[in-house]
Design a protein around this motif. Structure first.
Motif: not given
Length: 391
Positions: A37-38, A60-66, A79-91, A118-121
Motif C-alpha cells: 500500500g505504501a 517517502a522516507l517518513f511514510g515508509s518508516t511510519a 512479527r518477523a514476517a510482518s516487518y519483512q512485508g512492511q520493509f517493502l515500503s522502502y521501495l 542511513t535511514v533504511q539501515l
C-alpha cells in the motif's frame, strides 16, 4: 504554474493521508499489505517529485518508516514476517531516489543516497531480528543500489544525448561558416579581379583613348553593383537567420546564380580581357539549385584564376548534361598555375569542398600541352518519370 503547484501539494497531502490510514485505520492488516500500500501510494508524490524531489524523498522516507514502526500487523502473522512485508515500503523511497540521481546535481544526489541509506539501515537494524535482519538488509541494499544504477544510466544517456546535440550544432555552424566563406571568396575574388584589371587598363588609356576608359569604368560599375547585390543577399540571409525574422520583415532577394548565368559571367570576363567560349552539350534541362550554384561558382573561380594567373586571352568552358551527372570543364592555354600562388590554392580548396558536399569529383591541374584544366563532375538526381495518359 499555480495550478500545477497546488496539484503537487495536494498529492503530497494525499500521500501522507494514505500512509496515516494504513498505519492507524488498518492496524490488523498484514505487513505485506502495508508495504504494498505504501509502495502504491508513492504515485501520489509524482507532482512533488518533479518540482521538489528532495522534499518528495523526505516524505517517502517518513511514510515508509511510519509503516514499519507503526502498530503490529495481524495476530496470525509473526512479527518477523510482518516487518519483512512492511520493509517493502522502502521501495517507494528507492524509486524517488532513482529519479533524484537521474535529474539532480551530483552533490544533492550524494546527500540523498547517504540519507536514504542511513535511514533504511537504522530502521532495519532496529526492527529486524535474527535471519530476517540479514535478509532484509541485503534486499534493501540491492534495491537501493539498483535504483541508483538506473538513475546513473538515465543521467549518462541524457548527458550523452545533450553532447551529441551540441556536437551536431557545432558541426552545422562550422559547415555554414565554410559555405559562407566559399560564397564570399568565389563572388568577391572574381569581381575584384575584374575590377582591378579594368581599372588598370582604364588608367593607362584615359588620356589617349577616352572611349576605352569609359568602357572600363562602365565594366567596373556593373561588376561592383553585381558584387554589392550578392553581398547584400548573403548578409540579409544571415541577419534574418540570426533574428528569426518573420516573412513580413523579409525583403525580396535576388535568386542565386546558376548555369543560366554562365554566359553573363563569360561576358564580364571578356571585359577583363579574356574571351570565353561557352559550349553546352547534352539535353539541357533544369538542375537542382544547389548543383547549379556549385557549377556556377566552379566556373567563376576557374575564370578568375585564368584572368589573374594564366596570362592568356582566351579559354573554353564546356558544360555537358549527362543522364546521371553534370560535367563542367574550364580549359585555358596559358602558363598554368604557380605552386606558390596562395590565392589559387585557396580557390581550389573551395571548389573541392563544393564538389565533395555534392558527392562529385574534381580534377584540376596543368595540361601536358600547356595551360590549366579544371573539370568537375556533379551527380544529378534520377529523373522522376511522368506517366503519359493513354488516348
Amino acid at each position: 504554474m499555480t495550478r500545477t503547484k497546488a496539484v503537487a501539494w495536494a498529492g503530497g497531502a494525499s500521500y501522507l493521508l494514505v500512509v496515516g490510514l494504513l498505519v492507524g485505520a488498518a492496524p490488523r492488516a498484514s505487513g505485506t499489505v502495508h508495504g504494498v500500500g505504501a509502495l502504491l501510494a508513492v504515485s501520489l508524490l509524482a507532482g512533488v517529485v518533479r518540482r521538489m524531489p528532495l522534499l518528495a524523498l523526505a516524505m517517502a522516507l517518513f511514510g515508509s518508516t511510519a509503516v514499519v514502526v507503526g502498530p503490529p500487523s495481524s495476530a496470525h502473522e509473526s512479527r518477523a514476517a510482518s516487518y519483512q512485508g512492511q520493509f517493502l515500503s522502502y521501495l517507494a523511497a528507492d524509486l524517488v531516489l532513482g529519479f533524484i540521481v537521474a535529474t539532480c546535481a551530483r552533490r544533492a544526489s550524494t546527500v540523498a543516497v547517504a540519507v536514504s541509506f542511513t535511514v533504511q539501515l537504522l530502521v532495519i537494524g532496529g526492527f529486524a531480528h535474527g535471519d530476517s535482519l540479514a535478509v532484509n538488509g541485503v534486499i534493501a541494499l540491492l534495491a537501493l543500489a539498483a535504483s541508483c544504477m538506473a538513475g546513473l544510466l538515465s543521467r549518462e544517456r541524457r548527458e550523452h544525448a545533450v553532447a551529441l546535440r551540441a556536437q551536431e550544432v557545432a558541426e552545422a555552424v562550422t559547415a555554414e561558416r565554410l559555405r559562407i566563406a566559399r560564397e564570399l571568396h568565389d563572388m568577391v575574388a572574381h569581381s575584384i579581379g575584374i575590377i582591378a584589371i579594368q581599372a588598370g587598363m582604364g588608367s593607362r588609356v584615359i588620356q589617349t583613348q577616352p572611349t576605352e576608359a569609359r568602357e572600363a569604368l562602365r565594366a567596373i560599375e556593373t561588376t561592383s553593383r553585381e558584387t554589392l547585390s550578392g553581398l547584400r543577399r548573403t548578409l540579409v540571409s544571415l541577419r534574418q537567420a540570426d533574428r528569426g525574422a518573420t516573412s513580413s520583415e523579409q525583403s525580396p532577394l535576388a535568386p542565386s546564380p546558376g548555369l543560366a548565368d554562365v554566359e553573363q559571367l563569360a561576358a564580364a570576363t571578356a571585359g577583363a580581357g579574356v574571351r570565353v567560349d561557352v559550349r553546352r552539350s547534352g539535353e539541357q534541362r533544369p538542375v537542382p539549385a544547389d548543383i547549379g550554384l556549385s557549377a556556377y561558382r566552379i566556373v567563376q573561380e576557374a575564370l578568375t584564376n585564368v584572368v589573374r594567373h594564366a596570362g592568356t586571352g582566351r579559354c573554353r568552358v564546356a558544360i555537358e548534361y549527362g543522364d546521371e551527372e553534370l560535367s563542367v570543364e574550364v580549359v585555358d592555354d596559358g602558363r598554368g598555375a604557380s605552386e606558390h600562388d596562395s590565392d589559387h590554392g585557396f580557390g581550389l580548396i573551395g571548389m573541392r569542398e563544393r564538389v565533395g558536399l555534392l558527392g562529385g569529383r574534381l580534377s584540376a591541374g596543368p595540361r601536358p600541352e600547356g595551360g590549366f584544366r579544371v573539370a568537375a563532375r556533379l551527380p544529378l538526381p534520377a529523373p522522376v518519370g511522368v506517366p503519359v495518359e493513354a488516348r
